[in-house]
Design a protein around this motif. Structure first.
Motif, PDB file in Angstrom:
ATOM      1  N   VAL A 262       0.841  -1.202   0.000  1.00 25.54           N
ATOM      2  CA  VAL A 262       0.000   0.000   0.000  1.00 25.54           C
ATOM      3  C   VAL A 262       0.874   1.250   0.000  1.00 25.54           C
ATOM      4  CG1 VAL A 262      -1.730   1.312   1.283  1.00 25.54           C
ATOM      5  CG2 VAL A 262      -1.910  -1.174   1.139  1.00 25.54           C
ATOM      6  N   GLY A 263       1.972   1.219   0.766  1.00 25.20           N
ATOM      7  CA  GLY A 263       2.866   2.367   0.797  1.00 25.20           C
ATOM      8  C   GLY A 263       3.462   2.656  -0.566  1.00 25.20           C
ATOM      9  N   ALA A 264       3.837   1.599  -1.303  1.00 24.74           N
ATOM     10  CA  ALA A 264       4.403   1.785  -2.642  1.00 24.74           C
ATOM     11  C   ALA A 264       3.386   2.408  -3.588  1.00 24.74           C
ATOM     12  CB  ALA A 264       4.885   0.440  -3.186  1.00 24.74           C
ATOM     13  N   ILE A 265       2.115   2.003  -3.439  1.00 24.73           N
ATOM     14  CA  ILE A 265       1.059   2.578  -4.283  1.00 24.73           C
ATOM     15  C   ILE A 265       0.854   4.053  -3.954  1.00 24.73           C
ATOM     16  CG2 ILE A 265      -1.413   2.513  -4.796  1.00 24.73           C
ATOM     17  CD1 ILE A 265      -1.256  -0.536  -4.259  1.00 24.73           C
ATOM     18  N   LEU A 266       0.822   4.355  -2.661  1.00 23.61           N
ATOM     19  CA  LEU A 266       0.596   5.756  -2.258  1.00 23.61           C
ATOM     20  C   LEU A 266       1.792   6.640  -2.565  1.00 23.61           C
ATOM     21  CD1 LEU A 266      -1.273   5.316   1.151  1.00 23.61           C
ATOM     22  CD2 LEU A 266      -2.222   5.727  -1.129  1.00 23.61           C
ATOM     23  N   ASN A 267       2.962   6.049  -2.720  1.00 18.89           N
ATOM     24  CA  ASN A 267       4.142   6.830  -3.078  1.00 18.89           C
ATOM     25  C   ASN A 267       3.933   7.592  -4.382  1.00 18.89           C
ATOM     26  OD1 ASN A 267       5.990   6.524  -0.993  1.00 18.89           O
ATOM     27  ND2 ASN A 267       6.800   4.610  -1.796  1.00 18.89           N
ATOM     28  N   VAL A 268       3.241   6.960  -5.327  1.00 16.27           N
ATOM     29  CA  VAL A 268       3.081   7.573  -6.651  1.00 16.27           C
ATOM     30  C   VAL A 268       1.686   8.153  -6.845  1.00 16.27           C
ATOM     31  CG1 VAL A 268       4.835   6.115  -7.714  1.00 16.27           C
ATOM     32  CG2 VAL A 268       2.477   5.322  -7.641  1.00 16.27           C
ATOM     33  N   ALA A 269       0.847   8.086  -5.807  1.00 18.64           N
ATOM     34  CA  ALA A 269      -0.502   8.659  -5.905  1.00 18.64           C
ATOM     35  C   ALA A 269      -0.442  10.182  -5.738  1.00 18.64           C
ATOM     36  CB  ALA A 269      -1.416   8.043  -4.841  1.00 18.64           C
ATOM     37  N   ARG A 270      -1.477  10.856  -6.162  1.00 16.92           N
ATOM     38  CA  ARG A 270      -1.564  12.301  -5.951  1.00 16.92           C
ATOM     39  C   ARG A 270      -1.600  12.577  -4.456  1.00 16.92           C
ATOM     40  NH1 ARG A 270      -3.826  14.935 -10.481  1.00 16.92           N
ATOM     41  NH2 ARG A 270      -3.548  16.861  -9.288  1.00 16.92           N
ATOM     42  N   SER A 271      -1.084  13.722  -4.048  1.00 13.14           N
ATOM     43  CA  SER A 271      -0.941  14.016  -2.624  1.00 13.14           C
ATOM     44  C   SER A 271      -2.287  14.015  -1.897  1.00 13.14           C
ATOM     45  CB  SER A 271      -0.241  15.358  -2.430  1.00 13.14           C
ATOM     46  OG  SER A 271      -0.967  16.399  -3.073  1.00 13.14           O
ATOM     47  N   HIS A 272      -3.338  14.578  -2.526  1.00  8.05           N
ATOM     48  CA  HIS A 272      -4.624  14.616  -1.840  1.00  8.05           C
ATOM     49  C   HIS A 272      -5.209  13.211  -1.703  1.00  8.05           C
ATOM     50  CE1 HIS A 272      -5.943  14.807  -6.094  1.00  8.05           C
ATOM     51  NE2 HIS A 272      -7.017  14.157  -5.660  1.00  8.05           N
ATOM     52  N   THR A 273      -4.950  12.334  -2.716  1.00  7.59           N
ATOM     53  CA  THR A 273      -5.401  10.941  -2.620  1.00  7.59           C
ATOM     54  C   THR A 273      -4.672  10.233  -1.486  1.00  7.59           C
ATOM     55  OG1 THR A 273      -5.852  10.848  -5.008  1.00  7.59           O
ATOM     56  CG2 THR A 273      -5.578   8.739  -3.848  1.00  7.59           C
ATOM     57  N   ARG A 274      -3.368  10.469  -1.402  1.00  8.21           N
ATOM     58  CA  ARG A 274      -2.560   9.833  -0.355  1.00  8.21           C
ATOM     59  C   ARG A 274      -3.055  10.242   1.027  1.00  8.21           C
ATOM     60  NH1 ARG A 274       1.998  10.740  -2.479  1.00  8.21           N
ATOM     61  NH2 ARG A 274       2.351  12.798  -1.618  1.00  8.21           N
ATOM     62  N   GLU A 275      -3.327  11.532   1.227  1.00  9.76           N
ATOM     63  CA  GLU A 275      -3.768  11.994   2.540  1.00  9.76           C
ATOM     64  C   GLU A 275      -5.160  11.469   2.882  1.00  9.76           C
ATOM     65  OE1 GLU A 275      -1.796  13.333   4.654  1.00  9.76           O
ATOM     66  OE2 GLU A 275      -0.217  13.312   3.139  1.00  9.76           O
ATOM     67  N   ASP A 276      -6.036  11.383   1.882  1.00 10.23           N
ATOM     68  CA  ASP A 276      -7.380  10.859   2.135  1.00 10.23           C
ATOM     69  C   ASP A 276      -7.318   9.388   2.557  1.00 10.23           C
ATOM     70  OD1 ASP A 276      -8.535  13.251   1.546  1.00 10.23           O
ATOM     71  OD2 ASP A 276      -9.161  12.723  -0.487  1.00 10.23           O
ATOM     72  N   VAL A 277      -6.494   8.607   1.853  1.00 13.67           N
ATOM     73  CA  VAL A 277      -6.379   7.180   2.167  1.00 13.67           C
ATOM     74  C   VAL A 277      -5.782   6.989   3.553  1.00 13.67           C
ATOM     75  CG1 VAL A 277      -5.219   5.029   1.552  1.00 13.67           C
ATOM     76  CG2 VAL A 277      -6.259   6.439  -0.231  1.00 13.67           C
ATOM     77  N   LEU A 278      -4.742   7.753   3.867  1.00 16.39           N
ATOM     78  CA  LEU A 278      -4.103   7.625   5.180  1.00 16.39           C
ATOM     79  C   LEU A 278      -5.066   8.012   6.303  1.00 16.39           C
ATOM     80  CD1 LEU A 278      -0.522   8.996   4.444  1.00 16.39           C
ATOM     81  CD2 LEU A 278      -1.161   6.639   4.961  1.00 16.39           C
ATOM     82  N   ALA A 279      -5.855   9.037   6.076  1.00 17.71           N
ATOM     83  CA  ALA A 279      -6.831   9.445   7.091  1.00 17.71           C
ATOM     84  C   ALA A 279      -7.847   8.328   7.326  1.00 17.71           C
ATOM     85  CB  ALA A 279      -7.535  10.727   6.657  1.00 17.71           C
ATOM     86  N   GLY A 280      -8.277   7.674   6.233  1.00 18.30           N
ATOM     87  CA  GLY A 280      -9.212   6.570   6.375  1.00 18.30           C
ATOM     88  C   GLY A 280      -8.588   5.378   7.091  1.00 18.30           C
ATOM     89  N   LEU A 281      -7.313   5.085   6.785  1.00 18.25           N
ATOM     90  CA  LEU A 281      -6.630   3.974   7.452  1.00 18.25           C
ATOM     91  C   LEU A 281      -6.433   4.266   8.936  1.00 18.25           C
ATOM     92  CD1 LEU A 281      -3.912   2.992   4.810  1.00 18.25           C
ATOM     93  CD2 LEU A 281      -5.994   1.753   5.391  1.00 18.25           C
ATOM     94  N   ASP A 282      -6.161   5.529   9.265  1.00 13.86           N
ATOM     95  CA  ASP A 282      -6.013   5.902  10.680  1.00 13.86           C
ATOM     96  C   ASP A 282      -7.285   5.575  11.457  1.00 13.86           C
ATOM     97  OD1 ASP A 282      -3.431   6.792  10.384  1.00 13.86           O
ATOM     98  OD2 ASP A 282      -4.005   8.886  10.048  1.00 13.86           O
ATOM     99  N   ALA A 283      -8.412   5.819  10.830  1.00 11.42           N
ATOM    100  CA  ALA A 283      -9.684   5.582  11.502  1.00 11.42           C
ATOM    101  C   ALA A 283     -10.033   4.100  11.570  1.00 11.42           C
ATOM    102  CB  ALA A 283     -10.798   6.352  10.787  1.00 11.42           C
ATOM    103  N   GLU A 284      -9.669   3.348  10.519  1.00  9.93           N
ATOM    104  CA  GLU A 284     -10.037   1.933  10.439  1.00  9.93           C
ATOM    105  C   GLU A 284      -9.075   1.023  11.208  1.00  9.93           C
ATOM    106  OE1 GLU A 284     -12.618   0.436   9.062  1.00  9.93           O
ATOM    107  OE2 GLU A 284     -13.554   2.264   8.297  1.00  9.93           O
ATOM    108  N   ASP A 285      -7.781   1.245  11.045  1.00  5.93           N
ATOM    109  CA  ASP A 285      -6.771   0.352  11.637  1.00  5.93           C
ATOM    110  C   ASP A 285      -5.492   1.144  11.854  1.00  5.93           C
ATOM    111  OD1 ASP A 285      -4.878  -1.590  12.265  1.00  5.93           O
ATOM    112  OD2 ASP A 285      -5.742  -3.094  10.929  1.00  5.93           O
TER     113      ASP A 285
END
Length: 344
Positions: free
Chosen positions: A214-237
């Motif tokens: 997942v980290g490798a995927i987010l490395n090349v994702a747009r910054s706003h996508t990366r922050e949205d996904v990380l915020a969701g992961l923080d809440a879930e796990d």
């Protein structure tokens, strides 16, 4: 081939009958002794331990070999070498190395589990990547970990020791001092047990851990996508989110992950125009990079950044991703060594 072997004249190679009858093991001992006397490196440690012992025993029993016998042994040895058309890797582990990438991991694991592994289990363990051996050092008794560290090549042992927590590393290092009286049979059993445990693990469909993927995927994702996904992961796990954050390496992490001595190499990993765009998109990282270049080169880059101006967000992110990709490739090629991240 050593100078002594090469000095045997072609005419002498017609000799076939040895003036003094020697067994094959004795002939092998003669050749090894001759090569050692010439200072030629011989990978005797690659042989099975019983063959090493037999060879050493023969060398201990031989006394003097006359010149005629020596020449005849060398002629026979050279003739056999010249007649070799193809050499196969020794042992099952050598065969598995040669077939790496050509057979499935399931087939390789099945061969090892069937008991077709190398005579020396440490050959198998030495070939494993660090991430496979690290759990052994973390979870086994410190005495076992000390034996493992002692049997690995020095560079590999130092790399693994550096990955252990400080207290564990100190305990393992101290335990090495207690291994002086460990007998070879015990070391061999430890190696066999660890190799069997590792081979018993079921093959995985993915080489990397979920957080790393997942980290490798987010490395090349747009910054706003990366922050949205990380915020969701923080809440879930939160635990999994921490693993993902640790695996993420973006342009913003360059000052914390790239050693100053490696900055000149980093500046050459991608097209100069992309590097200028990336530094223009994130000036604080650009300043870190420029501060570790020569004044003249840094000024050249500053002039180009000024001419470039602030890039469009999409162009800036593409350039920063290209820089990170180049850094990752340089790390994989061992041209640079990234500083390990303690947290995302």
């Amino acid at each position: 081939m050593s100078q002594a072997l090469a000095q045997i004249q072609p005419a002498q190679r017609a000799v076939r009958v040895l003036p003094r009858a020697l067994t094959k093991r004795q002939k092998a001992a003669v050749i090894v002794r001759l090569l050692l006397s010439e200072g030629s490196p011989i990978p005797i440690t690659a042989l099975p331990e019983d063959m090493q012992a037999d060879l050493t025993e023969e060398m201990g029993q031989l006394r003097l070999v006359d010149r005629e016998t020596l020449d005849a042994v060398v002629v026979e040895f050279v003739s056999e070498l010249e007649g070799v058309g193809l050499a196969f890797p020794g042992g099952m582990e050598g065969a598995l190395k040669a077939m790496d990438g050509h057979i499935s991991s399931e087939a390789a694991s099945r061969l090892r589990r069937a008991g077709a592994g190398p005579a020396d289990p440490w050959e198998r363990l030495n070939a494993l990547p660090p991430d496979k051996l690290l759990p052994v050092l973390e979870e086994e008794a410190v005495e076992v970990a000390a034996v493992v560290i002692s049997k690995l090549p020095i560079a590999r042992a130092a790399e693994l020791l550096g990955k252990l927590p400080g207290e564990r590393a100190r305990r393992v290092a101290y335990a090495v001092s207690q291994t002086g009286n460990v007998d070879p049979a015990t070391v061999r059993r430890i190696g066999q047990t660890i190799a069997q445990q590792l081979d018993a693990e079921p093959p995985r469909a993915f080489d990397s851990k979920p957080g790393e993927r997942v980290g490798a995927i987010l490395n090349v994702a747009r910054s706003h996508t990366r922050e949205d996904v990380l915020a969701g992961l923080d809440a879930e796990d939160a635990v999994f989110s921490a693993e993902v954050r640790k695996a993420i390496f973006t342009f913003a992490h360059v000052p914390a992950r790239v050693a100053p001595i490696d900055v000149p190499k980093v500046m050459r990993v991608v097209d100069q125009g992309l590097m200028v765009t990336a530094m223009a998109a994130m000036p604080e990282v650009g300043e870190f990079l420029l501060s570790h270049l020569s004044q003249r080169l840094a000024q050249t880059f500053r002039d180009e950044i000024a001419d470039r101006g602030v890039p469009h967000e999409k162009d800036g992110e593409a350039a920063m991703a290209a820089v990170i990709d180049g850094i990752r490739r340089a790390e994989k090629a061992r041209e640079i060594a990234l500083i390990q991240s303690e947290e995302g």
